[in-house]
Design an enzyme around this catalytic site. Structure first.
Site, PDB file in Angstrom:
ATOM      1  N   ARG A 122      16.504   1.551  -2.507  1.00 35.90           N
ATOM      2  CA  ARG A 122      15.927   2.889  -2.345  1.00 35.90           C
ATOM      3  C   ARG A 122      15.140   3.359  -3.563  1.00 35.90           C
ATOM      4  O   ARG A 122      14.980   4.560  -3.788  1.00 35.90           O
ATOM      5  CB  ARG A 122      17.007   3.907  -1.971  1.00 35.90           C
ATOM      6  CG  ARG A 122      17.616   3.630  -0.606  1.00 35.90           C
ATOM      7  CD  ARG A 122      18.683   4.617  -0.249  1.00 35.90           C
ATOM      8  NE  ARG A 122      19.181   4.354   1.104  1.00 35.90           N
ATOM      9  CZ  ARG A 122      20.304   4.868   1.603  1.00 35.90           C
ATOM     10  NH1 ARG A 122      21.034   5.683   0.864  1.00 35.90           N
ATOM     11  NH2 ARG A 122      20.688   4.581   2.827  1.00 35.90           N
ATOM     12  N   LYS A 144       0.012   4.097  -5.708  1.00 36.25           N
ATOM     13  CA  LYS A 144      -0.178   3.616  -4.333  1.00 36.25           C
ATOM     14  C   LYS A 144       0.356   2.187  -4.224  1.00 36.25           C
ATOM     15  O   LYS A 144      -0.042   1.311  -4.991  1.00 36.25           O
ATOM     16  CB  LYS A 144      -1.665   3.625  -3.954  1.00 36.25           C
ATOM     17  CG  LYS A 144      -2.201   4.960  -3.524  1.00 36.25           C
ATOM     18  CD  LYS A 144      -3.616   4.771  -2.992  1.00 36.25           C
ATOM     19  CE  LYS A 144      -4.204   6.069  -2.471  1.00 36.25           C
ATOM     20  NZ  LYS A 144      -5.561   5.857  -1.913  1.00 36.25           N
ATOM     21  N   GLU A 186     -15.077  -1.032  -8.540  1.00 38.25           N
ATOM     22  CA  GLU A 186     -14.155   0.103  -8.535  1.00 38.25           C
ATOM     23  C   GLU A 186     -14.447   1.055  -9.689  1.00 38.25           C
ATOM     24  O   GLU A 186     -14.312   2.281  -9.546  1.00 38.25           O
ATOM     25  CB  GLU A 186     -12.707  -0.385  -8.591  1.00 38.25           C
ATOM     26  CG  GLU A 186     -12.219  -1.050  -7.311  1.00 38.25           C
ATOM     27  CD  GLU A 186     -11.957  -0.076  -6.170  1.00 38.25           C
ATOM     28  OE1 GLU A 186     -12.330   1.111  -6.289  1.00 38.25           O
ATOM     29  OE2 GLU A 186     -11.392  -0.501  -5.146  1.00 38.25           O
ATOM     30  N   LYS A 228      -9.472   8.557 -13.100  1.00 39.49           N
ATOM     31  CA  LYS A 228      -8.373   8.306 -12.166  1.00 39.49           C
ATOM     32  C   LYS A 228      -7.130   9.131 -12.514  1.00 39.49           C
ATOM     33  O   LYS A 228      -6.491   9.715 -11.638  1.00 39.49           O
ATOM     34  CB  LYS A 228      -8.043   6.806 -12.167  1.00 39.49           C
ATOM     35  CG  LYS A 228      -6.921   6.379 -11.218  1.00 39.49           C
ATOM     36  CD  LYS A 228      -7.379   6.366  -9.778  1.00 39.49           C
ATOM     37  CE  LYS A 228      -6.279   5.927  -8.816  1.00 39.49           C
ATOM     38  NZ  LYS A 228      -6.138   4.468  -8.738  1.00 39.49           N
ATOM     39  N   GLU A 238      -2.763  12.241  -2.235  1.00 38.85           N
ATOM     40  CA  GLU A 238      -4.060  12.112  -1.570  1.00 38.85           C
ATOM     41  C   GLU A 238      -4.227  13.106  -0.418  1.00 38.85           C
ATOM     42  O   GLU A 238      -4.649  12.765   0.684  1.00 38.85           O
ATOM     43  CB  GLU A 238      -4.277  10.684  -1.048  1.00 38.85           C
ATOM     44  CG  GLU A 238      -5.742  10.348  -0.785  1.00 38.85           C
ATOM     45  CD  GLU A 238      -5.976   8.892  -0.433  1.00 38.85           C
ATOM     46  OE1 GLU A 238      -6.457   8.641   0.670  1.00 38.85           O
ATOM     47  OE2 GLU A 238      -5.661   8.027  -1.273  1.00 38.85           O
ATOM     48  N   ARG A 242      -8.066  13.353  -4.294  1.00 39.24           N
ATOM     49  CA  ARG A 242      -7.858  11.911  -4.466  1.00 39.24           C
ATOM     50  C   ARG A 242      -8.547  11.111  -3.362  1.00 39.24           C
ATOM     51  O   ARG A 242      -8.882   9.933  -3.548  1.00 39.24           O
ATOM     52  CB  ARG A 242      -6.364  11.591  -4.514  1.00 39.24           C
ATOM     53  CG  ARG A 242      -6.101  10.138  -4.912  1.00 39.24           C
ATOM     54  CD  ARG A 242      -4.652   9.854  -5.199  1.00 39.24           C
ATOM     55  NE  ARG A 242      -4.469   8.461  -5.577  1.00 39.24           N
ATOM     56  CZ  ARG A 242      -3.302   7.917  -5.917  1.00 39.24           C
ATOM     57  NH1 ARG A 242      -2.204   8.657  -5.930  1.00 39.24           N
ATOM     58  NH2 ARG A 242      -3.236   6.649  -6.252  1.00 39.24           N
ATOM     59  N   ASN A 246     -11.784   7.044  -2.243  1.00 41.82           N
ATOM     60  CA  ASN A 246     -12.008   6.130  -1.128  1.00 41.82           C
ATOM     61  C   ASN A 246     -13.493   5.937  -0.826  1.00 41.82           C
ATOM     62  O   ASN A 246     -13.837   5.301   0.188  1.00 41.82           O
ATOM     63  CB  ASN A 246     -11.310   6.647   0.139  1.00 41.82           C
ATOM     64  CG  ASN A 246      -9.804   6.497   0.061  1.00 41.82           C
ATOM     65  OD1 ASN A 246      -9.303   5.411  -0.201  1.00 41.82           O
ATOM     66  ND2 ASN A 246      -9.087   7.581   0.272  1.00 41.82           N
ATOM     67  N   HIS A 249     -14.845   2.754   0.732  1.00 41.92           N
ATOM     68  CA  HIS A 249     -13.705   2.020   1.274  1.00 41.92           C
ATOM     69  C   HIS A 249     -13.624   2.041   2.800  1.00 41.92           C
ATOM     70  O   HIS A 249     -12.991   1.163   3.385  1.00 41.92           O
ATOM     71  CB  HIS A 249     -12.405   2.569   0.686  1.00 41.92           C
ATOM     72  CG  HIS A 249     -12.153   2.131  -0.720  1.00 41.92           C
ATOM     73  ND1 HIS A 249     -13.022   2.431  -1.753  1.00 41.92           N
ATOM     74  CD2 HIS A 249     -11.143   1.407  -1.273  1.00 41.92           C
ATOM     75  CE1 HIS A 249     -12.550   1.914  -2.879  1.00 41.92           C
ATOM     76  NE2 HIS A 249     -11.417   1.291  -2.622  1.00 41.92           N
ATOM     77  N   HIS A 253     -13.135  -1.613   3.720  1.00 39.56           N
ATOM     78  CA  HIS A 253     -11.943  -2.124   4.398  1.00 39.56           C
ATOM     79  C   HIS A 253     -12.298  -2.768   5.735  1.00 39.56           C
ATOM     80  O   HIS A 253     -11.666  -3.745   6.151  1.00 39.56           O
ATOM     81  CB  HIS A 253     -10.931  -1.001   4.608  1.00 39.56           C
ATOM     82  CG  HIS A 253     -10.174  -0.641   3.371  1.00 39.56           C
ATOM     83  ND1 HIS A 253      -9.390   0.493   3.269  1.00 39.56           N
ATOM     84  CD2 HIS A 253     -10.076  -1.260   2.162  1.00 39.56           C
ATOM     85  CE1 HIS A 253      -8.834   0.545   2.060  1.00 39.56           C
ATOM     86  NE2 HIS A 253      -9.245  -0.507   1.373  1.00 39.56           N
ATOM     87  N   HIS A 265     -12.013  -7.674  -2.342  1.00 38.61           N
ATOM     88  CA  HIS A 265     -11.978  -6.224  -2.147  1.00 38.61           C
ATOM     89  C   HIS A 265     -13.119  -5.511  -2.862  1.00 38.61           C
ATOM     90  O   HIS A 265     -13.789  -4.651  -2.283  1.00 38.61           O
ATOM     91  CB  HIS A 265     -10.635  -5.673  -2.633  1.00 38.61           C
ATOM     92  CG  HIS A 265     -10.551  -4.181  -2.581  1.00 38.61           C
ATOM     93  ND1 HIS A 265     -10.460  -3.485  -1.392  1.00 38.61           N
ATOM     94  CD2 HIS A 265     -10.567  -3.240  -3.576  1.00 38.61           C
ATOM     95  CE1 HIS A 265     -10.416  -2.181  -1.647  1.00 38.61           C
ATOM     96  NE2 HIS A 265     -10.474  -2.009  -2.955  1.00 38.61           N
TER      97      HIS A 265
END
Length: 368
Positions: A122, A144, A186, A228, A238, A242, A246, A249, A253, A265
């Site tokens: 956990r 993330k 990026e 960042k 997000e 935030r 993306n 992306h 993606h 990527h």
């Protein structure tokens, strides 16, 4: 009806250090927390030969218990199967809540190891040790974590912040040139969405960066992470700004999905930025002059309309339907309004763009 209220106190750390310096992996004593009883190094088979074995040796010299776990390099290792296998191995070695994970590698390792840390017992501590430029400038910071599924990328995951991010710039000395460029996209994304001055600096110093001038590379990492860290501090989960990170992306993606992740990527995001900047131009948010500057910045990195033409517009659009930003089957995009700023309406940073417009942009870009 009787009712009760659970009032939780903040238990997760609200801050963590990011260290950027050559040689940090050779000196783990300077950044390792003392309370961890066993360190699990999760890496890939390439990094294991170059960096992981040496790191493990240094930890053993410090009298620390270690467990070295390896997966194959590449996006396809971010799978439920690998996550389960690694967790099972940790259980077999009696890893407990006092165990910590060292995520030594690129974005794939950071995402996979971070997700294991988020769910094992956990939640246990982990430290990001990025070894690729892409991971250094972006994915190692912000918490993330995720794995991929056949339906799409990063659809199962958690927000789980690391205890620290340790950026040893000497790791870039052994990075293949293609992987170095992969990370530049990026950083460029950060500059295009938040910092026009850094975009100008990037364009001016690109030759030195590609030649691996260490001072310029560390400057690049610092500039990107400065953006960042500010964004993550204001919007960890997000819900608002935030989402700007993306940019590129949604299309990126989609390209990864239709190539079964053979397209790296960063390169996918590079093509995504080209397309999404063109969408902003088509919607009259971005000027022709600013779009040309973006095209010129992407071209030396291998991102051109001619190379984009190998992807079929209908397949790209179909793949965008699996994007995490979709709502009721509709796809949303981050839209530039200038270099260094994006369209924002009442705190909303992603915007609906219809398939017809995206299709026209893809056709316009590739018609020559």
């Amino acid at each position: 009806m009787p009712s009760l209220t659970v009032k939780l106190q903040e238990t997760t750390p609200t801050s963590y250090p990011i260290l950027i310096k050559k040689g940090l992996l050779q000196d783990p004593k300077s950044w390792l927390p003392a309370e961890i009883s066993l360190w699990v190094i999760i890496t890939d088979t390439n990094v294991a030969e170059i960096l992981a074995l040496n790191l493990q040796k240094n930890l053993l010299k410090m009298g620390l218990k270690t467990l070295l776990l390896k997966v194959n390099p590449g996006e396809r290792s971010k799978s439920q199967r690998n996550k389960s296998l690694l967790e099972q191995t940790m259980l077999q070695h009696d890893c407990d809540r006092k165990t910590g994970i060292l995520a030594l590698g690129g974005g794939v390792i950071g995402d996979l190891a971070g997700f294991i840390a988020a769910t094992y017992m956990r939640g246990i501590a982990y430290i990001q040790l990025p070894t690729t430029l892409l991971a250094m400038v972006d994915s190692s910071v912000g918490g993330k974590t995720a794995i991929n599924t056949k339906e799409g990328k990063n659809l199962i995951g958690a927000f789980w912040q690391p205890k620290a991010v340790i950026v040893d710039s000497s790791a870039l000395e052994t990075l293949p040139q293609k992987q170095l460029i992969n990370g530049l996209f990026e950083a460029l994304k950060m500059f295009l969405t938040h910092d026009s001055a850094s975009f100008t600096w990037f364009h001016k110093n690109l030759t030195n960066i590609l030649a691996r001038n260490l001072q310029d590379l560390e400057n690049l990492v610092y500039r990107a992470l400065k953006i960042k860290t500010r964004v993550v501090a204001q919007d960890e989960k997000e819900q608002h700004e935030r989402a700007v990170l993306n940019f590129g992306h949604t299309i990126g993606h989609a390209l990864e999905k239709i190539t079964n992740y053979r397209l790296l990527h960063g390169y996918a995001v590079g093509f995504g930025m080209l397309v999404e900047a063109k969408i902003a131009l088509t919607l009259k948010l971005l000027t022709e002059q600013k779009f040309a500057l973006i095209e010129n910045a992407l071209r030396p990195l291998g991102i051109t309309s001619r190379k984009l033409a190998k992807f079929k517009a209908e397949e790209v659009i179909a793949a965008t339907k699996f994007d995490k930003k979709k709502q009721s089957g509709q796809v949303f995009y981050v839209l530039l309004k200038d270099i260094g700023s994006v369209k924002e309406i009442n705190g909303k940073y992603v915007h609906l763009v219809d398939d017809y417009t995206v299709n026209q942009v893809l056709l316009d870009l590739t018609k020559d």
